[in-house]
Design an enzyme around this catalytic site. Structure first.
Site, PDB file in Angstrom:
ATOM      1  N   VAL A  81      -2.087   1.517  -0.778  1.00  0.00           N
ATOM      2  CA  VAL A  81      -2.034   2.971  -0.520  1.00  0.00           C
ATOM      3  C   VAL A  81      -1.087   3.209   0.660  1.00  0.00           C
ATOM      4  O   VAL A  81      -1.298   2.651   1.733  1.00  0.00           O
ATOM      5  CB  VAL A  81      -3.432   3.535  -0.135  1.00  0.00           C
ATOM      6  CG1 VAL A  81      -3.368   5.055   0.035  1.00  0.00           C
ATOM      7  CG2 VAL A  81      -4.491   3.169  -1.177  1.00  0.00           C
ATOM      8  N   HIS A  82      -0.041   4.009   0.457  1.00  0.00           N
ATOM      9  CA  HIS A  82       0.830   4.280   1.606  1.00  0.00           C
ATOM     10  C   HIS A  82       1.540   5.633   1.592  1.00  0.00           C
ATOM     11  O   HIS A  82       2.259   5.947   2.537  1.00  0.00           O
ATOM     12  CB  HIS A  82       1.896   3.182   1.744  1.00  0.00           C
ATOM     13  CG  HIS A  82       3.004   3.313   0.743  1.00  0.00           C
ATOM     14  ND1 HIS A  82       2.918   2.787  -0.514  1.00  0.00           N
ATOM     15  CD2 HIS A  82       4.206   3.922   0.813  1.00  0.00           C
ATOM     16  CE1 HIS A  82       4.025   3.051  -1.180  1.00  0.00           C
ATOM     17  NE2 HIS A  82       4.823   3.751  -0.405  1.00  0.00           N
ATOM     18  N   ARG A  83       1.370   6.430   0.535  1.00  0.00           N
ATOM     19  CA  ARG A  83       2.104   7.705   0.491  1.00  0.00           C
ATOM     20  C   ARG A  83       1.716   8.574   1.679  1.00  0.00           C
ATOM     21  O   ARG A  83       0.553   8.584   2.118  1.00  0.00           O
ATOM     22  CB  ARG A  83       1.779   8.487  -0.792  1.00  0.00           C
ATOM     23  CG  ARG A  83       2.230   7.816  -2.066  1.00  0.00           C
ATOM     24  CD  ARG A  83       3.473   8.490  -2.635  1.00  0.00           C
ATOM     25  NE  ARG A  83       4.668   7.983  -2.029  1.00  0.00           N
ATOM     26  CZ  ARG A  83       5.285   6.845  -2.382  1.00  0.00           C
ATOM     27  NH1 ARG A  83       4.826   6.097  -3.347  1.00  0.00           N
ATOM     28  NH2 ARG A  83       6.377   6.469  -1.759  1.00  0.00           N
TER      29      ARG A  83
END
Ligand code: UD1
Ligand code: UDP
Length: 365
Positions: A201-203
């Site tokens: 998860v990195h957005r």
């Protein structure tokens, strides 16, 4: 042709590892690393693992606000590009390094080649959407991966210079996925094939306080003692979790950002993948692993359609994720499924790197 290539983030180093060796058979390449990603596990490690030649210029520009980052990149890149006087400047994807490279070249009247052109989420709140729209409108060569990307560009009036080449990341995945069939990187982490869920998860939108709480709860609901979630944590996401004091639920195991092969292995042998990454989405599709996309939209329309329902957009809806996991990766089946998937893996290269290199040669400025 003499080509200045600008990279800076993890996925751009990975894409350059696919294209650079092919490009250099026909062209002179000057590789510039902005340093947007700078931790060893996010950047340096990929040069060694993927045998990407060291950059000719390392700018060391990472961190800070987006605007400050782009501003510093513009100033540093201008000097390098003026001195190199290239025939073209090549950028990948949709990051701040993409935007800075394209803008500097356009201001210096140097033709821009954009790899992964034409993708759209139609959501201008995403920093990537702004970067890719600007880069596309400044480009002379628009190397697109999909038919939808051609349509997206046509809808914005861009038809000249659009060349469908496929996906450079598929070229690299096809070459290296067979090397991780045995799942060694998975067992080295103490995991049993098929008995874990792999997550990234990195957005930017998933680093906002409410979103952090939602997706950590979603991962917690998906995780169990028999089937933990293994989260390869991007340092930016780690910083956001720490700033909001959000703790990860039980059975969500954090691991450091992984190398490329290890990430392919963690996907291939997982019961399912949960991700908001563009690259991981495609890899999960190529490897045939069920995938829940932790976003409401995706630029990869064909990718999702091509999985016949094995990849679904679930946003941050824990109930939806739970139902989709029960459908796509039922507990009892997933170890046998993962073993079958690894045995039958058959991924063809897209030929994108060759197509790009040839197209540049055929249409010299
Ligand atoms: C960037 C791209 C995104 C891409 C992603 C790939 C932009 C606007 N976003 O997002 O499109 O999908 O890279 O991973 O260009 N950090 C570290 N160490 C690092 C790198 C980052 O600690 O090596 C932390 C820093 O706190 C930094 C934050 O992560 O401020 C965000 O990094 P940044 O490069 O601005 O954006 P990404 O979220 O990585
Ligand atoms: N990746 C990696 N290590 C990780 C997570 C991802 O090597 O811990 C790889 C992944 O296999 C894919 C690429 O990084 O090839 C995707 O990059 P990322 O998710 O950072 O960005 P995006 O594709 O969303 O722009």
């Amino acid at each position: 042709m003499r080509i200045v290539t600008v990279v800076g983030t993890r996925p751009q180093l990975i894409k350059a590892a696919a294209l650079s060796p092919v490009l250099r058979r026909r062209h002179e390449e000057i590789l510039v690393d902005t340093g947007q990603h700078y931790d060893e596990a996010m950047a340096g490690a990929f040069f060694a693992e993927l045998e990407l030649p060291p950059p000719h210029h390392s700018l060391g520009i990472g961190g800070g606000t987006s605007t400050a980052q782009v501003a510093r990149m513009l100033l540093a890149l201008e000097q390098i590009v003026v001195a190199a006087a290239p025939d073209a400047l090549l950028v990948y994807g949709d990051t701040n390094s993409t935007l800075a490279g394209a803008l500097v070249a356009a201001k210096l009247d140097i033709p821009v080649a954009h790899v992964e052109a034409g993708l759209r989420s139609f959501d201008r709140r995403m920093p990537e959407e702004i970067n890719r729209v600007v880069a596309d409108h400044l480009s002379r060569w628009l190397f697109v991966p999909t038919a939808t990307a051609v349509q997206n560009l046509a809808a914005e009036g861009i038809t000249l210079g659009v060349i469908v080449v496929g996906d450079v990341m598929q070229d690299l995945a096809a070459r290296l996925a067979p090397t991780v069939r045995d799942g060694e990187p998975v067992t080295a982490l103490g995991l049993r094939p098929g008995e874990y869920l792999f997550a990234t998860v990195h957005r930017a939108e998933n680093r906002l306080p409410n979103a952090l709480r939602s997706w950590t709860a979603l991962l917690g609901a998906a995780a169990s003692e028999q089937r933990p979630v293994v989260l390869a944590l991007h340092p930016g996401t780690a910083a956001a979790l720490a700033a909001e004091a959000v703790a990860l639920p039980p059975h969500v195991r954090v691991i450091a950002p992984q190398g490329y092969r290890s990430t392919l292995a963690l996907q291939l042998h997982a019961a399912a993948v949960l991700t908001d990454s563009g690259g991981v989405q495609r890899e999960a599709a190529w490897l045939g692993v069920p995938c829940l996309v932790l976003r409401e939209t995706s630029e990869w329309v064909e990718t999702i359609a091509g999985t016949s329902g094995r990849m679904v957009l679930v946003g941050l809806d824990a109930a939806r994720a739970h139902a989709e996991l029960a459908r796509l990766a039922p507990m009892g089946d997933s170890a046998a499924e993962a073993a079958r998937r690894a045995q039958t893996l058959d991924l063809e290269p897209a030929g994108a790197a060759d197509a790009i290199s040839l197209a540049l040669e055929a249409d010299r400025p």
